[in-house]
Design a protein around this motif. Structure first.
Motif, PDB file in Angstrom:
ATOM      1  N   HIS A  33      80.867  28.446  13.501  1.00  0.00           N
ATOM      2  CA  HIS A  33      81.637  27.275  13.049  1.00  0.00           C
ATOM      3  C   HIS A  33      81.223  26.030  13.843  1.00  0.00           C
ATOM      4  O   HIS A  33      80.538  26.133  14.864  1.00  0.00           O
ATOM      5  CB  HIS A  33      83.143  27.515  13.230  1.00  0.00           C
ATOM      6  CG  HIS A  33      83.559  27.663  14.676  1.00  0.00           C
ATOM      7  ND1 HIS A  33      83.368  28.832  15.391  1.00  0.00           N
ATOM      8  CD2 HIS A  33      84.107  26.789  15.550  1.00  0.00           C
ATOM      9  CE1 HIS A  33      83.810  28.679  16.623  1.00  0.00           C
ATOM     10  NE2 HIS A  33      84.251  27.426  16.752  1.00  0.00           N
ATOM     11  N   ASP A  50      83.168  22.664  15.672  1.00  0.00           N
ATOM     12  CA  ASP A  50      84.520  22.331  16.123  1.00  0.00           C
ATOM     13  C   ASP A  50      85.056  21.067  15.455  1.00  0.00           C
ATOM     14  O   ASP A  50      86.259  20.800  15.508  1.00  0.00           O
ATOM     15  CB  ASP A  50      84.549  22.155  17.646  1.00  0.00           C
ATOM     16  CG  ASP A  50      84.497  23.509  18.360  1.00  0.00           C
ATOM     17  OD1 ASP A  50      84.692  24.549  17.701  1.00  0.00           O
ATOM     18  OD2 ASP A  50      84.240  23.510  19.580  1.00  0.00           O
ATOM     19  N   HIS A  84      78.342  27.284  16.544  1.00  0.00           N
ATOM     20  CA  HIS A  84      78.408  28.345  17.550  1.00  0.00           C
ATOM     21  C   HIS A  84      79.347  29.437  17.067  1.00  0.00           C
ATOM     22  O   HIS A  84      80.121  29.221  16.131  1.00  0.00           O
ATOM     23  CB  HIS A  84      78.885  27.769  18.888  1.00  0.00           C
ATOM     24  CG  HIS A  84      80.207  27.065  18.777  1.00  0.00           C
ATOM     25  ND1 HIS A  84      80.331  25.804  18.239  1.00  0.00           N
ATOM     26  CD2 HIS A  84      81.465  27.453  19.100  1.00  0.00           C
ATOM     27  CE1 HIS A  84      81.602  25.437  18.253  1.00  0.00           C
ATOM     28  NE2 HIS A  84      82.316  26.427  18.762  1.00  0.00           N
TER      29      HIS A  84
HETATM   30 MN    MN Z   1      84.390  26.481  18.662  1.00  0.00          MN
END
Ligand code: MN
Ligand code: OGA
Length: 221
Positions: free
Chosen positions: A129, A131, A191
């Motif tokens: 994903h 952030d 990540h």
């Molecule tokens: Mn994250």
């Protein structure tokens, strides 16, 4: 008369400068031993106590008020830092120094920090994903601190960093070893947390830009 020469070190000298350098050159930095063993121990003890008292909740995914729990995307539980213990205050102070250094060098206008403890039980993970998505989220720089002493390769749970969202070859894996701090640009670095095979404890935080309307917004008449 002898001249007084500032000896604060050059660029790239010291952990905070190395992090700034990493953010600047590749949007990512990992710094082993950033947090002292004593502080790691105190934070870890706090996590254990709070978890035993049932203060952690199942983590949610999603944006804004569309937050939902989705066990296919992540499986961990979290508790938001509230500055109520000495251990938290010590860490928040460390991260404040980092915020100031990043702002001083990169002019990112980081305004504040939100952060939570995260506990991944065996089998816990967090799929690939970002952030933040450009423009719709105040999160600018992500920071993760690991609290796992004696972490072994067989415990899994590495942070896997990808060059882009649909890449097939990862950039690198970071073991969640006690004291390591990872820092990256929230909108840029995809990540994931690989499945953990032992309890995995971390603190994930986000330095945010100021979202408020601010003094420059037109007054409503
Ligand atoms: Mn994250
Ligand atoms: C997150 C996250 C990474 C980690 O909480 O958004 O990506 O290594 N955490 O715990």
């Amino acid at each position: 008369m002898a001249q007084l020469i500032e000896t604060t070190g050059g660029v790239g000298d010291g952990p905070r400068q190395r992090i700034v350098e990493g953010l600047l050159t590749c949007g990512f930095a990992a710094e082993p031993g950033y947090v002292s063993p004593a502080l790691v121990r105190a934070l870890r003890r706090e996590v254990r106590q709070r978890d035993a008292r049932g203060q952690f909740s199942e983590a949610a995914v999603g944006r804004h008020n569309l937050q939902q729990q989705n066990e296919f995307i992540r499986r961990d539980r979290t508790f938001w830092l509230d500055g109520s213990t000495l251990a938290q205050l010590r860490l928040l102070d460390e991260l404040e120094q980092l915020r100031i250094e990043i702002n001083r060098s990169l002019f990112l206008g980081l305004f504040d920090l939100e952060a939570h403890f995260a506990l991944y039980p065996p089998g816990g993970f967090y799929r690939r994903h970002l952030d933040a998505f450009r423009g719709d989220n105040p999160r600018v720089v992500s920071v993760v601190v690991y609290l796992n002493p004696r972490w072994q390769q067989s415990h899994g749970g590495c942070l896997r960093v990808w060059p882009d969202v649909d890449a097939v070859t990862p950039l690198l894996d970071v073991a969640p070893r006690a004291g390591t701090l990872v820092c990256f640009l929230s909108e840029r670095i995809p990540h994931e947390v690989l499945a953990a095979h032992a309890d995995r404890i971390s603190i994930a935080g986000w330095f945010r830009r100021n979202e408020g309307p601010g003094p420059w917004s037109a007054p409503s008449l």
